[in-house]
Design an enzyme around this catalytic site. Structure first.
Site, PDB file in Angstrom:
ATOM      1  N   ASP A 183      47.194  78.643 -43.931  1.00  0.00           N
ATOM      2  CA  ASP A 183      47.925  78.229 -45.625  1.00  0.00           C
ATOM      3  C   ASP A 183      47.000  76.946 -45.409  1.00  0.00           C
ATOM      4  OD1 ASP A 183      50.170  78.175 -46.907  1.00  0.00           O
ATOM      5  OD2 ASP A 183      50.157  76.506 -46.604  1.00  0.00           O
ATOM      6  N   GLU A 191      46.263  83.997 -47.383  1.00  0.00           N
ATOM      7  CA  GLU A 191      46.662  83.955 -48.760  1.00  0.00           C
ATOM      8  C   GLU A 191      46.191  84.936 -49.653  1.00  0.00           C
ATOM      9  OE1 GLU A 191      51.141  82.224 -49.468  1.00  0.00           O
ATOM     10  OE2 GLU A 191      49.269  81.398 -48.813  1.00  0.00           O
ATOM     11  N   CYS A 234      62.210  81.759 -44.579  1.00  0.00           N
ATOM     12  CA  CYS A 234      62.114  81.422 -43.584  1.00  0.00           C
ATOM     13  C   CYS A 234      61.356  82.023 -41.959  1.00  0.00           C
ATOM     14  CB  CYS A 234      63.575  81.570 -43.256  1.00  0.00           C
ATOM     15  SG  CYS A 234      64.446  80.425 -41.295  1.00  0.00           S
ATOM     16  N   CYS A 256      64.460  83.320 -39.285  1.00  0.00           N
ATOM     17  CA  CYS A 256      65.240  84.345 -39.155  1.00  0.00           C
ATOM     18  C   CYS A 256      64.700  84.955 -41.115  1.00  0.00           C
ATOM     19  CB  CYS A 256      66.897  83.542 -40.224  1.00  0.00           C
ATOM     20  SG  CYS A 256      66.839  82.964 -41.919  1.00  0.00           S
ATOM     21  N   CYS A 290      66.435  76.161 -43.942  1.00  0.00           N
ATOM     22  CA  CYS A 290      66.580  77.642 -44.615  1.00  0.00           C
ATOM     23  C   CYS A 290      68.581  77.361 -44.435  1.00  0.00           C
ATOM     24  CB  CYS A 290      66.590  78.113 -43.733  1.00  0.00           C
ATOM     25  SG  CYS A 290      67.104  79.752 -42.899  1.00  0.00           S
ATOM     26  N   CYS A 333      69.917  79.639 -41.468  1.00  0.00           N
ATOM     27  CA  CYS A 333      70.034  79.755 -39.478  1.00  0.00           C
ATOM     28  C   CYS A 333      69.675  77.999 -39.862  1.00  0.00           C
ATOM     29  CB  CYS A 333      69.151  80.263 -38.786  1.00  0.00           C
ATOM     30  SG  CYS A 333      66.714  79.460 -39.879  1.00  0.00           S
ATOM     31  N   ASP A 379      53.904  73.176 -45.151  1.00  0.00           N
ATOM     32  CA  ASP A 379      52.785  74.360 -44.698  1.00  0.00           C
ATOM     33  C   ASP A 379      52.898  74.934 -43.210  1.00  0.00           C
ATOM     34  OD1 ASP A 379      52.060  73.759 -47.527  1.00  0.00           O
ATOM     35  OD2 ASP A 379      50.992  71.856 -46.211  1.00  0.00           O
TER      36      ASP A 379
END
Length: 295
Positions: free
Chosen positions: A52, A144, A197, A200, A216, A219, A226
């Protein structure tokens, strides 16, 4: 001829062409050769790393490693501005009157050109070292598909984004992973890697740029945004591997999330093989196979 080129040309490669150019007051010769490249294998063929890229850190790896951003342009900005002001006080060329530049202007322009070239060389050296290390060590690298052109429209961040070289990182990884027997997987531009997330799989509706921690609501996971994005990118490799053998359990959201007019619900990825660049499809769309050869 340099010893390296001579050694290559001695029965192992054929020189096709040579290009001579001057950059920053230095002359460079680039040779195009035809050579048989031996098959190579990454040091860890089964290893998967998500990358990332960002401004605060040049890259956050899913392994937990932080690659600092050297910000070469920012470091040299003060000197380059001083050289630019010095140049503006000299008598430069004028096309309308045919006035030729003074010797002092030419010397000042050469100093400014060398400063710009030094920044470009430092940036290129750092990116090559990073991408070479990733391609030689890991069998699968996931990045990405960033809209760098659109990101450069942000007047506050354009200089820092251009200095980081996001597009160059992906370009170098594309051919270096192929050279080293690995593969490069490219997540779709609309894949919400930062909003998802990593624990989860729940997807947030909104995540502001200034929020550096991902929390999150399902969870309760609290993690650097990052680091969370890099883990999500690394997790895509498993879906690439199984996409060709039936349906894949897509890492979607428990609730619908609007992403620029699209609904991020479920994502069925494509497949990729070694030496090729795969593309993860946007959420809400399904296809069996998408392959793009690495250049």
């Amino acid at each position: 001829m340099s010893p390296i080129v001579a050694r290559r040309a001695n029965g192992t490669a054929r020189i096709m062409s040579a290009t001579v150019r001057c950059n920053g007051g230095r002359w460079h010769v680039s040779f195009t050769v035809e050579v048989e490249r031996a098959e190579r294998t990454p040091d860890r063929p089964q290893s998967v790393v998500g990358v990332d890229v960002g401004i605060k850190y040049l890259a956050m790896l899913s392994t937990g490693e932080l690659v600092p951003n050297p910000r070469h342009l920012v470091a040299a900005q003060q000197r380059m501005r001083a050289l630019g002001r010095t140049l503006s006080r000299k008598t430069g060329p004028d096309r309308r009157t045919g006035l030729r530049p003074s010797k002092r202007w030419e010397r000042a322009a050469a100093r400014l050109g060398r400063a710009h070239a030094r920044v470009a060389h430092l940036r290129r050296d750092g990116l090559h070292k990073l991408t070479t290390r990733l391609a030689r060590k890991h069998g699968t690298v996931v990045v990405e598909d960033l809209n760098v052109t659109g990101m450069l429209r942000n007047r506050r961040l354009a200089r820092h984004i251009a200095d980081a070289g996001f597009s160059e990182i992906r370009r170098q990884l594309a051919y270096k992973t192929s050279w080293n027997g690995g593969r490069l997987l490219v997540a779709d531009r609309w894949y919400p890697s930062s909003k998802t997330c990593s624990g989860c799989g729940a997807v947030k509706a909104k995540l502001a740029l200034h929020e550096r921690e991902f929390t999150c609501e399902v969870c309760g996971l609290v993690i650097d945004r990052d680091r969370n994005a890099s883990l999500n990118l690394a997790a895509l490799a498993a879906e690439f591997d199984t996409a060709g053998s039936g349906p894949v359990a897509a890492r979607g959201a428990d609730r619908k999330t609007r992403v620029r007019g699209q609904v991020a619900v479920k994502r069925e990825p494509g497949t990729a093989t070694a030496g090729q660049t795969g593309t993860v499809l946007p959420q809400g769309r399904t296809i069996d196979r998408v392959l793009t050869k690495a250049h």
